[in-house]
Design an enzyme around this catalytic site. Structure first.
Site, PDB file in Angstrom:
ATOM      1  N   HIS A  62       0.836  -1.203   0.000  1.00 42.10           N
ATOM      2  CA  HIS A  62       0.000   0.000   0.000  1.00 42.10           C
ATOM      3  C   HIS A  62       0.875   1.259   0.000  1.00 42.10           C
ATOM      4  O   HIS A  62       1.159   1.839   1.041  1.00 42.10           O
ATOM      5  CB  HIS A  62      -0.898  -0.027   1.239  1.00 42.10           C
ATOM      6  N   ASP A 156      -8.635   2.690  -3.346  1.00 40.66           N
ATOM      7  CA  ASP A 156      -8.175   3.297  -2.102  1.00 40.66           C
ATOM      8  C   ASP A 156      -8.154   4.820  -2.193  1.00 40.66           C
ATOM      9  O   ASP A 156      -7.719   5.396  -3.183  1.00 40.66           O
ATOM     10  CB  ASP A 156      -6.779   2.806  -1.736  1.00 40.66           C
ATOM     11  N   HIS A 183     -10.971   0.005   0.778  1.00 45.51           N
ATOM     12  CA  HIS A 183     -10.869   1.146   1.687  1.00 45.51           C
ATOM     13  C   HIS A 183     -12.210   1.224   2.421  1.00 45.51           C
ATOM     14  O   HIS A 183     -13.194   1.701   1.868  1.00 45.51           O
ATOM     15  CB  HIS A 183     -10.606   2.415   0.868  1.00 45.51           C
ATOM     16  N   HIS A 236      -5.737  -0.679   5.711  1.00 47.21           N
ATOM     17  CA  HIS A 236      -5.536   0.147   6.917  1.00 47.21           C
ATOM     18  C   HIS A 236      -6.624  -0.011   7.984  1.00 47.21           C
ATOM     19  O   HIS A 236      -7.277   0.954   8.395  1.00 47.21           O
ATOM     20  CB  HIS A 236      -5.360   1.618   6.558  1.00 47.21           C
ATOM     21  N   ASP A 309       0.810   2.699   3.746  1.00 44.04           N
ATOM     22  CA  ASP A 309      -0.103   3.752   3.276  1.00 44.04           C
ATOM     23  C   ASP A 309       0.665   5.063   3.127  1.00 44.04           C
ATOM     24  O   ASP A 309       0.170   6.146   3.463  1.00 44.04           O
ATOM     25  CB  ASP A 309      -1.300   3.920   4.214  1.00 44.04           C
ATOM     26  N   HIS A 313       2.503  14.554   0.700  1.00 48.30           N
ATOM     27  CA  HIS A 313       1.736  15.747   0.363  1.00 48.30           C
ATOM     28  C   HIS A 313       2.663  16.955   0.255  1.00 48.30           C
ATOM     29  O   HIS A 313       3.725  16.998   0.881  1.00 48.30           O
ATOM     30  CB  HIS A 313       0.666  16.035   1.413  1.00 48.30           C
ATOM     31  N   PHE A 327      -5.554  14.644   4.108  1.00 47.45           N
ATOM     32  CA  PHE A 327      -5.409  13.397   4.853  1.00 47.45           C
ATOM     33  C   PHE A 327      -4.179  12.639   4.356  1.00 47.45           C
ATOM     34  O   PHE A 327      -3.987  12.491   3.146  1.00 47.45           O
ATOM     35  CB  PHE A 327      -6.645  12.513   4.660  1.00 47.45           C
ATOM     36  N   GLY A 328      -3.350  12.146   5.279  1.00 49.30           N
ATOM     37  CA  GLY A 328      -2.253  11.277   4.859  1.00 49.30           C
ATOM     38  C   GLY A 328      -0.929  11.586   5.508  1.00 49.30           C
ATOM     39  O   GLY A 328      -0.664  12.714   5.935  1.00 49.30           O
TER      40      GLY A 328
END
Length: 441
Positions: A62, A156, A183, A236, A309, A313, A327-328
């Protein structure tokens, strides 16, 4: 020209020290035979592995490499260099790129970029639905029969929330020996959600993301997988209830596997009190009770693997107020240290288990034949050497990934990847990725 390297005194899976001789991409000898064979070839390059644990090269099921479309945050080359620095020799690149990896052409492009970079094997993940819109199935068969040989399919970033489409996807991938990686997020229960729904979200005045939004989708999908007799993989997983559902499904013989991320093994929703978007992630950081449950689930085999995951960004997408933050989190370079900290140093996993959850099992789920293999004669020389005695403070500016949105900045973590070998060729030496021209030579 024959290429050889002798790894002296390494500890396979944390066991007794031994020598490994690598030749032309394969482990050709171990122990005293390795040293004797190497002595007969003057061109052998030796590496002193005293104290280093040898693992089969790590495999991530992932990873978000962002290319094509968001090369400002990551490229296949920068992301795979970061993966090699983290001890990985193979990654699965998620489909939520621009354009979406929903055709044979796009997955073949990503596959070529990975081969050209040369740091790890890149296996594209194909989208389940066209454009990730959840309306019609993507070209699953064409992607599976392409040169990229896609076997993992996922939307995802978005949930396949239509049960009819999810059923059709499960039926289709069954014929391809593939798997749908879901997801799990019921979108109607998470509209506008900013963090885990609980006491902390109530105190902070942020819209909550209930655990049941994840759990309800997993419950539905394991029943669908049982009904059609297909493979399901849960991305996740993050809540105690999700662990219980997967455990129940496995007890019924349903062919389901699940992953947990490093950040869900270590961090909790308490981090949101800082209002720092570095801690904003999908699914959100949960409670301490959930963290304990996913650790226990990983230890007892309910959760099959750890997957990063890795979600890079741009600075402007994280250096902002919480509601506007993306998000992330990044994770390729810190995954192994977090697993060591949360599972090995706590006595819940041994080094053989680390190889299972970070290499052997993800390779099996992704149907990779040359990865996740034993460190034995005749096997591909995909090897990670880690020094468990080293402890380092995570410094974002020192990381290899193009983005800096690690949630572990300033955290001291154990373990240092000293070297990574992809089919016997060093991609990382002395803890740093080798130059690209070295990797190709």
């Amino acid at each position: 020209m024959t290429q050889e390297r002798l790894l002296r005194g390494v500890r396979p899976l944390g066991g007794d020290p031994t020598d490994l001789l690598l030749r032309d991409g394969v482990i050709v000898a171990t122990g005293s035979q390795a040293a004797e064979a190497a002595d007969a070839v003057s061109a052998t390059t030796a590496l002193d592995g005293d104290g280093l644990v040898a693992l089969p090269g790590l495999v991530d099921l992932h990873t978000h490499l962002r290319e094509p479309g968001r090369e400002d945050t990551e490229t296949v080359r920068t992301g795979t260099r970061a993966a090699a620095a983290g001890g990985f020799t193979a990654v699965h690149a998620m489909a939520n790129t621009t354009p979406v990896a929903d055709t044979a052409g796009v997955v073949e492009q990503v596959h070529r970029l990975g081969a050209r970079a040369g740091y790890v094997d890149v296996h594209p993940v194909g989208a389940v639905s066209v454009g990730l819109r959840g309306e019609q199935l993507a070209e699953l068969g064409a992607m599976a029969s392409s040169t990229a040989r896609v076997r993992v399919f996922s939307d995802d970033g978005r949930c396949v929330d239509d049960p009819v489409l999810m059923r059709r996807a499960l039926e289709y991938v069954k014929a391809l020996d593939g798997v749908v990686a879901q997801h799990a997020q019921e979108p109607r229960l998470t509209a506008g959600a900013q963090m885990h729904e609980g006491a902390v979200s109530a105190e902070l005045g942020l819209t909550g993301w209930p655990a049941v939004a994840e759990e309800s989708i997993i419950a539905r999908d394991v029943l669908l997988a049982e009904h059609v007799g297909s493979r399901l993989h849960v991305c996740h997983l993050s809540t105690a209830g999700s662990v219980d559902i997967v455990r129940w499904a496995k007890s019924r013989g349903i062919d389901v596997t699940a992953e947990v991320t490093p950040h869900h093994l270590l961090l909790t929703d308490e981090q949101a009190r800082s209002y720092d978007p570095r801690y904003k992630v999908n699914p959100p950081l949960r409670t301490a009770e959930d963290v304990e449950a996913v650790r226990a689930g990983l230890a007892d085999g309910t959760i099959d693997i750890v997957a990063t995951d890795h979600a890079p960004h741009a600075v402007e997408d994280k250096d902002c107020e919480w509601p506007a933050g993306a998000f992330g989190m990044t994770g390729l370079e810190t995954a192994l240290p977090v697993v060591i900290a949360t599972m090995v140093e706590t006595g819940r996993l041994g080094w053989g288990d680390v190889a299972r959850v970070l290499s052997t099992t993800p390779a099996r789920i992704g149907r990779l034949t040359g990865q996740g293999r034993a460190l034995a004669v005749g096997e591909p020389a995909n090897i990670t050497l880690v020094d468990p005695a080293v402890r380092r403070v995570v410094t974002p500016a020192a990381q290899v990934t193009r983005s800096r949105n690690t949630p572990f900045a300033g955290t001291e973590l154990p373990g240092q990847v000293v070297a990574t070998f992809l089919r016997g060729r060093a991609t990382v030496l002395d803890g740093a990725p080798v130059a690209l021209e070295e990797a190709i030579s």
